[in-house]
Design a protein around this motif. Structure first.
Motif, mmCIF file in Angstrom:
data_model
loop_
_atom_site.group_PDB
_atom_site.id
_atom_site.type_symbol
_atom_site.label_atom_id
_atom_site.label_comp_id
_atom_site.label_asym_id
_atom_site.label_seq_id
_atom_site.Cartn_x
_atom_site.Cartn_y
_atom_site.Cartn_z
ATOM 1 N N VAL A 223 0.852 -1.184 0.000
ATOM 2 C CA VAL A 223 0.000 0.000 0.000
ATOM 3 C C VAL A 223 0.893 1.241 0.000
ATOM 4 C CG1 VAL A 223 -1.809 1.259 1.227
ATOM 5 C CG2 VAL A 223 -1.717 -1.215 1.395
ATOM 6 N N LEU A 224 0.616 2.154 -0.895
ATOM 7 C CA LEU A 224 1.325 3.429 -0.896
ATOM 8 C C LEU A 224 0.459 4.423 -0.133
ATOM 9 C CD1 LEU A 224 3.661 5.246 -1.902
ATOM 10 C CD2 LEU A 224 2.292 5.702 -3.945
ATOM 11 N N LEU B 140 4.733 6.661 2.124
ATOM 12 C CA LEU B 140 5.244 5.451 2.755
ATOM 13 C C LEU B 140 4.736 4.235 1.998
ATOM 14 C CD1 LEU B 140 4.421 6.232 6.509
ATOM 15 C CD2 LEU B 140 6.661 6.352 5.446
ATOM 16 N N VAL C 92 3.869 0.500 2.540
ATOM 17 C CA VAL C 92 3.609 -0.404 3.664
ATOM 18 C C VAL C 92 3.313 -1.794 3.115
ATOM 19 C CG1 VAL C 92 2.134 -0.846 5.659
ATOM 20 C CG2 VAL C 92 2.682 1.506 5.024
ATOM 21 N N ALA C 93 4.055 -2.775 3.612
ATOM 22 C CA ALA C 93 3.853 -4.164 3.170
ATOM 23 C C ALA C 93 2.641 -4.747 3.882
ATOM 24 C CB ALA C 93 5.094 -4.992 3.476
ATOM 25 N N THR C 94 1.724 -5.301 3.113
ATOM 26 C CA THR C 94 0.538 -5.932 3.710
ATOM 27 C C THR C 94 0.448 -7.380 3.239
ATOM 28 O OG1 THR C 94 -0.814 -5.186 1.868
ATOM 29 C CG2 THR C 94 -0.817 -3.788 3.816
ATOM 30 N N GLY C 95 -0.335 -8.158 3.976
ATOM 31 C CA GLY C 95 -0.622 -9.538 3.576
ATOM 32 C C GLY C 95 0.629 -10.337 3.246
ATOM 33 N N ARG D 161 4.441 -9.132 3.425
ATOM 34 C CA ARG D 161 5.179 -9.000 4.685
ATOM 35 C C ARG D 161 6.207 -10.122 4.805
ATOM 36 N NH1 ARG D 161 3.519 -5.476 8.507
ATOM 37 N NH2 ARG D 161 4.469 -6.714 10.129
ATOM 38 N N ILE E 64 8.045 -1.150 6.207
ATOM 39 C CA ILE E 64 7.742 0.232 5.802
ATOM 40 C C ILE E 64 8.980 0.843 5.149
ATOM 41 C CG2 ILE E 64 6.694 2.420 6.553
ATOM 42 C CD1 ILE E 64 6.750 1.187 9.415
#
Lengths: 247, 85
Positions: B2-3, B11, B13-16, B19, B25
């Motif tokens: 997600v940006l 930022l 952000v690494a999701t799901g 990760r 981040i």
């Protein structure tokens, strides 16, 4: 509403975190003791909170060999954030403390001296300093404002916390040879602030809600205290935040 | 991934599933944000380069080294899988 995959757990208690009633389903009955101050019979909770099978399986961290109850208690930090984020709340890593009656967050990576600063502040300013939460307070966003609440995760020192309040600002700690304090811009503060949210973003919306929380926090003053972890650094912290009047 | 834009800062952000594969981040500067957005929206390096050329008016020869360095950095950090490149 359900925040995990287990539907039948060994024990169920009702608690309230940051004003939100939750039905806590536990795999280990002993875990309930950690939540005792937050237990609220007949809380009328309709949100389930529990550690999922995936959370237990994925946990390969330093607590993975801990007794089951302590592991569950620790894994409930991220599980709680998963639930709380749907209601504008999240667990954060830092010491939440009232200084001169206003709530401040003192944050930094583990081992940087947050607890040391709190101990000095309490020693020096006594009744003007009161702890909200010693390690992992819960933050709540209400529109553009952020409120700080105590949580069942007070840190290894287990200092008793007290009532929360509207967040007045944030202090980022960094160890240094000399004590200095400076006001940070949003560009400088966003990354160190963001990395201390205690959540595991599975869904995009969770990350976006944390982004909204960070945005609200960054409207407040953020100070960077480079410090030696001594009495003088605590004086500098206290004088800086209490002399700063404008929010 | 997600940006996020927070107070004008960006930022990643690494999701799901992302990760553990890349940093949780990362803070991007303006150029990094622009390249990330173009790469995500266009899907291929060629299309991203064409769009960057249109948007900036700069010749391909001057854009290509920077974009290649950026893509190499993304791959090295785990943000980009081989098949995405």
């Amino acid at each position: 509403m359900s925040c995990g995959l287990f539907s039948q757990m060994k024990m169920k208690i009702e608690i309230k975190l940051a004003g939100l009633p939750l039905r806590l389903r536990l795999e280990h009955a002993e875990t309930a003791a950690y939540f005792e101050p937050y237990t609220l019979p007949d809380a009328d909770a309709d949100v389930d909170l529990y550690v999922t099978a995936e959370d237990f399986a994925r946990d390969g961290g330093p607590l993975s060999d801990a007794p089951g109850a302590f592991q569950e208690y620790s894994l409930l930090v991220a599980a709680s954030s998963r639930c709380l984020l749907r209601h504008g709340r999240v667990v954060y890593h830092g010491v939440a403390v009232k200084l001169g009656g206003r709530a401040w967050l003192i944050t930094a990576p583990s081992g940087t001296g947050k607890t040391t600063q709190y101990k000095w502040l309490k020693t020096l300013y006594r009744e003007k300093v009161s702890l909200i939460c010693g390690d992992k307070p819960i933050l709540e966003r209400r529109g553009e404002r952020v409120y700080v609440h105590p949580s069942p995760w007070p840190g290894k020192e287990r200092f008793p916390g007290g009532p929360g309040g509207a967040l007045a600002g944030i202090v980022l700690l960094e160890q240094a040879q000399e004590n200095t304090v400076s006001r940070l811009t949003a560009r400088e503060a966003v990354f160190p602030l963001f990395r201390e949210f205690l959540y595991v973003p599975e869904m995009e919306e969770e990350a976006r809600e944390v982004g909204r929380m960070a945005e609200a926090m960054l409207r407040l003053p953020v100070w960077k205290l480079r410090n030696r972890g001594d009495e003088a650094s605590a004086r500098l912290l206290y004088e800086t935040v209490t002399e700063y009047e404008t929010i | 991934m997600v940006l996020l834009e927070v107070c004008g800062e960006h930022l990643l952000v690494a999701t799901g599933e992302a990760r553990g594969r890349c940093p949780d981040i990362t803070q991007l500067n303006d150029a990094g944000t622009q390249y990330w957005t173009i790469l995500c929206e266009e899907g291929t390096l060629r299309a991203a380069l064409d769009r960057a050329q249109k948007e900036t008016g700069s010749p391909v020869q001057s854009l290509l080294p920077g974009l290649l360095r950026y893509v190499a950095k993304l791959r090295e950090s785990g943000y980009l899988l081989e098949e995405d490149a």
